[in-house]
Motif scaffolding. Sequence first.
Motif, mmCIF file in Angstrom:
data_model
loop_
_atom_site.group_PDB
_atom_site.id
_atom_site.type_symbol
_atom_site.label_atom_id
_atom_site.label_comp_id
_atom_site.label_asym_id
_atom_site.label_seq_id
_atom_site.Cartn_x
_atom_site.Cartn_y
_atom_site.Cartn_z
ATOM 1 N N ASP A 50 33.599 22.794 73.459
ATOM 2 C CA ASP A 50 32.992 22.072 72.481
ATOM 3 C C ASP A 50 33.450 22.704 71.093
ATOM 4 O O ASP A 50 33.329 23.824 70.950
ATOM 5 C CB ASP A 50 31.547 21.790 72.440
ATOM 6 N N LEU A 51 33.988 21.815 70.126
ATOM 7 C CA LEU A 51 34.407 22.187 68.969
ATOM 8 C C LEU A 51 33.144 21.582 68.162
ATOM 9 O O LEU A 51 32.844 20.710 67.612
ATOM 10 C CB LEU A 51 35.828 21.347 68.463
ATOM 11 N N ASN B 219 23.816 23.875 56.178
ATOM 12 C CA ASN B 219 22.880 24.804 56.659
ATOM 13 C C ASN B 219 22.960 25.651 57.712
ATOM 14 O O ASN B 219 22.150 26.177 58.557
ATOM 15 C CB ASN B 219 21.416 24.055 56.587
ATOM 16 N N GLY B 220 24.153 25.259 58.253
ATOM 17 C CA GLY B 220 24.560 25.981 59.794
ATOM 18 C C GLY B 220 23.860 25.159 60.966
ATOM 19 O O GLY B 220 23.960 25.833 61.973
ATOM 20 N N ASN B 221 23.364 24.208 60.795
ATOM 21 C CA ASN B 221 22.899 23.217 61.985
ATOM 22 C C ASN B 221 24.028 22.162 62.388
ATOM 23 O O ASN B 221 24.910 21.694 61.617
ATOM 24 C CB ASN B 221 21.874 22.173 61.590
ATOM 25 N N PRO B 222 24.343 22.437 63.809
ATOM 26 C CA PRO B 222 25.296 21.025 64.165
ATOM 27 C C PRO B 222 25.118 19.806 63.769
ATOM 28 O O PRO B 222 24.099 19.492 63.863
ATOM 29 C CB PRO B 222 25.022 21.260 65.756
ATOM 30 N N LEU B 223 26.036 19.112 63.408
ATOM 31 C CA LEU B 223 26.012 17.814 63.001
ATOM 32 C C LEU B 223 25.332 16.837 64.328
ATOM 33 O O LEU B 223 25.586 17.256 65.253
ATOM 34 C CB LEU B 223 27.333 17.105 62.669
ATOM 35 N N TYR C 43 36.977 16.944 56.886
ATOM 36 C CA TYR C 43 37.498 18.495 57.339
ATOM 37 C C TYR C 43 36.530 19.551 57.353
ATOM 38 O O TYR C 43 35.414 19.284 56.402
ATOM 39 C CB TYR C 43 38.901 18.640 56.618
ATOM 40 N N ALA C 44 36.654 20.479 58.246
ATOM 41 C CA ALA C 44 35.777 21.341 58.381
ATOM 42 C C ALA C 44 36.604 22.543 58.522
ATOM 43 O O ALA C 44 37.681 22.471 59.058
ATOM 44 C CB ALA C 44 34.767 21.410 59.701
ATOM 45 N N PHE D 185 33.057 25.358 63.249
ATOM 46 C CA PHE D 185 33.737 24.746 61.922
ATOM 47 C C PHE D 185 32.256 24.407 61.024
ATOM 48 O O PHE D 185 31.379 23.933 61.491
ATOM 49 C CB PHE D 185 34.671 23.610 62.079
ATOM 50 N N THR D 186 32.604 24.733 59.773
ATOM 51 C CA THR D 186 31.701 24.313 58.881
ATOM 52 C C THR D 186 32.137 22.984 58.101
ATOM 53 O O THR D 186 33.266 23.198 57.445
ATOM 54 C CB THR D 186 31.345 25.090 57.690
#
Length: 344
Positions: A221-222, A228-232, A268-269, A278-279
């Motif tokens: 998984d990408l 805040n560092g939480n997955p979308l 983009y991230a 990625f952020t």
Amino acid sequence: MANSSEHQAFENLESKAVSQPLVTNIYTADPSAHVFENRIYIYPSHDIDAGVPEDDFGGHFCMEDYHILSMDTPTDTKASDHGTALHIKDVPWAEKQMWAPDAAYKNGIYYLYFPAKAKDGAFRIGVATSKNPAGPFKAQPEAIKGSFSIDPCSFVDEDGKAYLYFGGIWGGQLQRWQTGKFIADVKTPFDLEPADNALALCAKVARLTEDMLEFDEKPRDLVILDENGNPLLAGDHNRRFFEASWMHKYNGKYYFSYSTGDTHFICYAISDSPYGPFTYKGILLNPVIGWTNHHSVVEFKGKWYLFYHDCVLSEGKTHLRCVKCTEIFYNPDGTIQTVNAYKL
Ligand code: FUB
């Protein structure tokens, strides 16, 4: 165009376009641009009007072959069309729908990665090879083992390791692989989409074998994180991954860009690793004329360019697109200035 006021609105927008179609003899989309042999090569989808009615699965995107385009510089107003580089009749495992491709070069060979629907109705990703960046390409007899879904993007890192990024939800079928097996029996492409408060489905990334023909590992998984560092989350339609993966490197950082599908952005991230996490950083390209948005980013002689498509050439028919190019600009902090394809 449905009526004259829609036609007028379309013409107003078209007159504000910042770039013109790179070819007009055929419809093209999903441009993956690379610099090979000091020239820009563009690997697009070749859109056709085969009379397939529009549906939510994307059945109207019924492409049958690939044409490769090239240009001396991205500032040329027109690209050369090198003709048919690969046709579906020459791909033993594929039945229909040759969607967005990409290309890579390693050890004297050019590789064309492409998705197509196999006879069981599942999208798979194939690879074809050539000694020439413009083809013709010869397809491997089978799809890449363990491949699924759409929109492959190949990325060869500075250390020579190569990766394939891929995936797409809805018509791209990513939601039908959540158990690891293809779920064939669905009524709509939205059936198995996660709930809004669940984690968003991720694009996939797998390192390629040394010969570039197979995955060297199980696709991972990408993950894209918010500020805040939480997955979308799946309900975050303005930012979550939908399709159209692209990877490029700028100042030692990895930039993953992608389409948000139903909200029509290219976002983009950024990460320190080709695997992520990625952020999320922002919007690279605002919506264009047509439903789909798809792109690539490439450096040529010290400047950076965005290749993208819209539906200007067909006066707005969503499955008949045309590829375009414009320069992009980075800010000192590494973020990218958002592109508007039409003057505001
Ligand atoms: O061209 C067919 C599909 O439309 C692509 O695979 C998607 O990315 C979208 O552009």
